[in-house]
Design an enzyme around this catalytic site. Structure first.
Site, PDB file in Angstrom:
ATOM      1  N   LYS A   7       3.749 -33.115 -40.050  1.00 29.75           N
ATOM      2  CA  LYS A   7       3.543 -34.204 -39.614  1.00 29.75           C
ATOM      3  C   LYS A   7       2.383 -34.976 -40.930  1.00 29.75           C
ATOM      4  O   LYS A   7       2.553 -36.271 -41.243  1.00 29.75           O
ATOM      5  CB  LYS A   7       2.538 -34.757 -38.090  1.00 29.75           C
ATOM      6  N   ASP A  53       2.131 -41.132 -31.244  1.00 31.57           N
ATOM      7  CA  ASP A  53       1.586 -40.471 -29.968  1.00 31.57           C
ATOM      8  C   ASP A  53      -0.213 -40.378 -29.942  1.00 31.57           C
ATOM      9  O   ASP A  53      -0.165 -40.434 -28.456  1.00 31.57           O
ATOM     10  CB  ASP A  53       1.006 -39.074 -30.844  1.00 31.57           C
TER      11      ASP A  53
HETATM   12  P1  NDP Z   1      -3.489 -27.481 -33.390  1.00 34.82           P
HETATM   13  O1  NDP Z   1      -3.722 -26.249 -32.983  1.00 34.82           O
HETATM   14  O2  NDP Z   1      -3.497 -28.651 -34.101  1.00 34.82           O
HETATM   15  O3  NDP Z   1      -5.035 -27.629 -32.242  1.00 34.82           O
HETATM   16  C1  NDP Z   1      -4.860 -26.905 -31.343  1.00 34.82           C
HETATM   17  C2  NDP Z   1      -6.876 -26.888 -31.060  1.00 34.82           C
HETATM   18  O4  NDP Z   1      -6.727 -26.009 -29.497  1.00 34.82           O
HETATM   19  C3  NDP Z   1      -8.123 -26.159 -31.620  1.00 34.82           C
HETATM   20  O5  NDP Z   1      -9.257 -28.052 -31.769  1.00 34.82           O
HETATM   21  C4  NDP Z   1      -8.432 -25.308 -30.944  1.00 34.82           C
HETATM   22  O6  NDP Z   1      -9.399 -25.488 -31.868  1.00 34.82           O
HETATM   23  C5  NDP Z   1      -7.795 -25.326 -30.213  1.00 34.82           C
HETATM   24  N1  NDP Z   1      -8.494 -23.832 -29.317  1.00 34.82           N
HETATM   25  C6  NDP Z   1      -7.338 -22.629 -29.916  1.00 34.82           C
HETATM   26  N2  NDP Z   1      -7.103 -21.644 -29.567  1.00 34.82           N
HETATM   27  C7  NDP Z   1      -8.595 -22.177 -28.488  1.00 34.82           C
HETATM   28  C8  NDP Z   1      -9.613 -20.988 -28.154  1.00 34.82           C
HETATM   29  N3  NDP Z   1      -9.666 -19.730 -27.694  1.00 34.82           N
HETATM   30  N4  NDP Z   1     -10.988 -21.568 -27.750  1.00 34.82           N
HETATM   31  C9  NDP Z   1     -11.079 -22.312 -27.786  1.00 34.82           C
HETATM   32  N5  NDP Z   1     -10.343 -23.563 -28.431  1.00 34.82           N
HETATM   33  C10 NDP Z   1      -9.462 -23.302 -28.752  1.00 34.82           C
HETATM   34  O7  NDP Z   1      -2.339 -27.881 -31.921  1.00 34.82           O
HETATM   35  P2  NDP Z   1      -2.331 -29.344 -31.430  1.00 34.82           P
HETATM   36  O8  NDP Z   1      -3.371 -30.109 -31.465  1.00 34.82           O
HETATM   37  O9  NDP Z   1      -1.136 -29.520 -32.191  1.00 34.82           O
HETATM   38  O10 NDP Z   1      -1.921 -29.228 -30.144  1.00 34.82           O
HETATM   39  C11 NDP Z   1      -2.907 -28.922 -28.621  1.00 34.82           C
HETATM   40  C12 NDP Z   1      -2.271 -28.574 -27.475  1.00 34.82           C
HETATM   41  O11 NDP Z   1      -1.512 -29.816 -27.511  1.00 34.82           O
HETATM   42  C13 NDP Z   1      -0.613 -27.792 -27.581  1.00 34.82           C
HETATM   43  O12 NDP Z   1      -0.865 -26.822 -25.726  1.00 34.82           O
HETATM   44  C14 NDP Z   1       0.522 -28.929 -27.279  1.00 34.82           C
HETATM   45  O13 NDP Z   1       1.522 -28.556 -26.754  1.00 34.82           O
HETATM   46  C15 NDP Z   1      -0.185 -30.040 -26.780  1.00 34.82           C
HETATM   47  N6  NDP Z   1      -0.084 -31.508 -27.292  1.00 34.82           N
HETATM   48  C16 NDP Z   1       1.007 -31.919 -26.221  1.00 34.82           C
HETATM   49  C17 NDP Z   1       1.546 -33.149 -26.603  1.00 34.82           C
HETATM   50  C18 NDP Z   1       1.885 -34.328 -25.758  1.00 34.82           C
HETATM   51  O14 NDP Z   1       2.396 -35.373 -25.819  1.00 34.82           O
HETATM   52  N7  NDP Z   1       1.404 -34.409 -24.347  1.00 34.82           N
HETATM   53  C19 NDP Z   1       1.620 -33.653 -27.723  1.00 34.82           C
HETATM   54  C20 NDP Z   1       0.821 -33.252 -28.975  1.00 34.82           C
HETATM   55  C21 NDP Z   1       0.148 -31.586 -28.479  1.00 34.82           C
HETATM   56  P3  NDP Z   1     -10.029 -24.609 -33.484  1.00 34.82           P
HETATM   57  O15 NDP Z   1     -10.265 -25.849 -34.023  1.00 34.82           O
HETATM   58  O16 NDP Z   1     -11.518 -23.976 -32.940  1.00 34.82           O
HETATM   59  O17 NDP Z   1      -9.019 -23.924 -33.678  1.00 34.82           O
END
Ligand code: NDP
Length: 287
Positions: free
Chosen positions: A73, A109
Site C-alpha cells: 500500500k 478504506d
Molecule cells: P497493522 O499491523 O498495520 O497494525 C496493527 C495494530 O495492532 C497496531 O496498532 C499494533 O500496535 C496493534 N497490536 C498488534 N498486536 C497488539 C498487542 N498484542 N497489543 C496491543 N496492540 C497490538 O495492521 P492493520 O492496521 O493493517 O490491520 C489491523 C486489523 O484491521 C486486522 O485485524 C485487519 O484484518 C483489520 N482490517 C480490516 C479492514 C476492513 O476493511 N474491515 C481493513 C484493514 C484491516 P503496535 O503499533 O504497538 O504494534
C-alpha cells in the site's frame, strides 16, 4: 465461484503477500456478475520489493486495475502518475486504475469505514472518539474521522511513537496520541461517543486478545463500538460491548464498502452500495 470469460473480458486483481486468503476475488466477482460487467477479478501474490515490477507487468498485460494489500500500500504511492486526495492523505494506495498507460492511485478504506458508520446511524461530526491502534487500518479511520469533523480522536496505541507519528499527519489537528494501558483507556472511554478497535487484537488466526476489556464498562450507554475485524464476526470486544447495551458493529461493512468504491473507480459505474453490500454479505457469513 464460476466466472464466464470472453475474449473481451477485462482483468482486475488483488496483489499482496500473503494474499491467497483474500475475500476480494469473491466479493468483486459477485458484484461484477450482479452488475453484468465484463471483468474478471483474480488473486495475484506479489512479494515485498516487487511492487514496481508488478505495476509494469500489469500495464503490459492489459489489467484495468488492481487492489493492493500488505506489503504494497505504501510502496505504490511514489509509483503513481496521480493520487486521489485520500491516498495522498493516508500515504497509502489500496486501489490502482490503469488507464492509457497511466496509473491512478486511490484509497477507499476511509470511505468504506465512513459508510459503515453511517449504516449504524453514527455521524462523526463533533464526536469524541477512542481509537485503539495506529497501524494501517487505524490511519484511514483516524484521518477520515478528523476530516469529517470529529471533535477529538484519541489514538491509543501500544507503541507510543506510532500513535505520535499518525497524529502528526493530521492536517486538522484533531488526533491526539494516548496510551494503551487500562487506566488511560478507562479514563478516555468515560468521555467517548464512539470507540473503534483497529488493532489486530481479537482477529482469528493468532491476532492475540485483549487482556482486560474492563475499559468498555466506562463508556456512556449511548456510545457506539466498532471493530474493524470481520473474522470472527463477533470479537470478544464486540460481545462485551453488546452485552453492555452498546450499538456494536464489526468490520464487514467497511470491507464491503471499500470494495464497492474500488469497483466504481475500476469500472466508472455508479453502484448502489447498500444493495450490493446486502447481496455480498451472506457469502462472507461464517459457517
Ligand atoms: P497493522 O499491523 O498495520 O497494525 C496493527 C495494530 O495492532 C497496531 O496498532 C499494533 O500496535 C496493534 N497490536 C498488534 N498486536 C497488539 C498487542 N498484542 N497489543 C496491543 N496492540 C497490538 O495492521 P492493520 O492496521 O493493517 O490491520 C489491523 C486489523 O484491521 C486486522 O485485524 C485487519 O484484518 C483489520 N482490517 C480490516 C479492514 C476492513 O476493511 N474491515 C481493513 C484493514 C484491516 P503496535 O503499533 O504497538 O504494534
Amino acid at each position: 465461484m464460476l466466472v464466464e470469460l470472453k475474449n473481451t473480458t477485462r482483468k482486475l486483481c488483488v496483489i499482496g503477500d500473503p494474499v491467497l486468503h483474500s475475500k476480494s476475488p469473491l466479493i468483486h466477482n459477485t458484484m461484477l456478475a450482479a452488475l453484468g460487467l465484463d471483468y474478471v477479478y483474480l488473486c495475484q501474490p506479489v512479494p515485498a520489493g516487487e511492487t514496481a515490477a508488478w505495476l509494469t507487468a500489469a500495464k503490459q498485460a492489459g489489467y484495468a486495475g488492481f487492489n493492493a494489500t500488505m506489503p504494497h500500500k505504501e510502496a505504490l504511492v511514489p509509483l503513481m502518475d496521480d493520487l486521489d486526495p485520500d491516498a495522498r492523505l493516508y500515504g497509502a494506495v489500496n486501489t490502482v486504475c490503469l488507464r492509457e498507460g497511466r496509473a491512478i492511485g486511490y484509497n477507499t478504506d476511509g470511505l468504506g469505514f465512513l459508510r459503515a458508520l453511517a449504516d449504524a446511524g453514527v455521524r462523526p461530526e463533533g464526536k469524541q472518539v477512542v481509537l485503539l491502534g495506529a497501524g494501517g487500518a487505524a490511519k484511514a479511520v483516524a484521518l477520515k474521522l478528523s476530516q469529517q469533523g470529529a471533535g477529538r480522536v484519541w489514538v491509543c496505541n501500544r507503541t507510543a511513537e506510532k500513535a505520535e507519528a499518525l497524529c502528526a499527519q493530521d492536517p486538522a489537528g484533531r488526533l491526539v496520541p494516548a496510551g494503551f494501558d487500562p487506566d488511560t483507556l478507562r479514563r478516555l472511554c468515560r468521555e467517548a461517543d464512539l470507540l473503534v478497535n483497529s488493532t489486530s487484537l481479537g482477529m482469528a488466526g493468532g491476532g492475540g486478545q485483549f487482556g482486560d476489556l474492563g475499559f468498555l464498562d466506562a463508556l456512556p450507554p449511548e456510545a457506539a463500538v466498532f471493530d474493524v475485524i470481520y473474522h470472527p464476526a463477533e470479537t470478544a470486544l464486540l460481545a462485551r460491548a453488546r452485552a453492555g447495551g452498546h450499538t456494536a458493529r464489526n468490520g464487514l461493512g467497511m470491507l464491503l464498502y471499500q470494495a464497492v468504491y474500488a469497483l466504481e473507480r475500476f469500472t466508472g459505474t455508479a453502484i448502489d452500495a447498500a444493495a450490493m453490500a446486502e447481496k455480498v454479505a451472506p457469502l462472507l457469513a461464517e459457517p
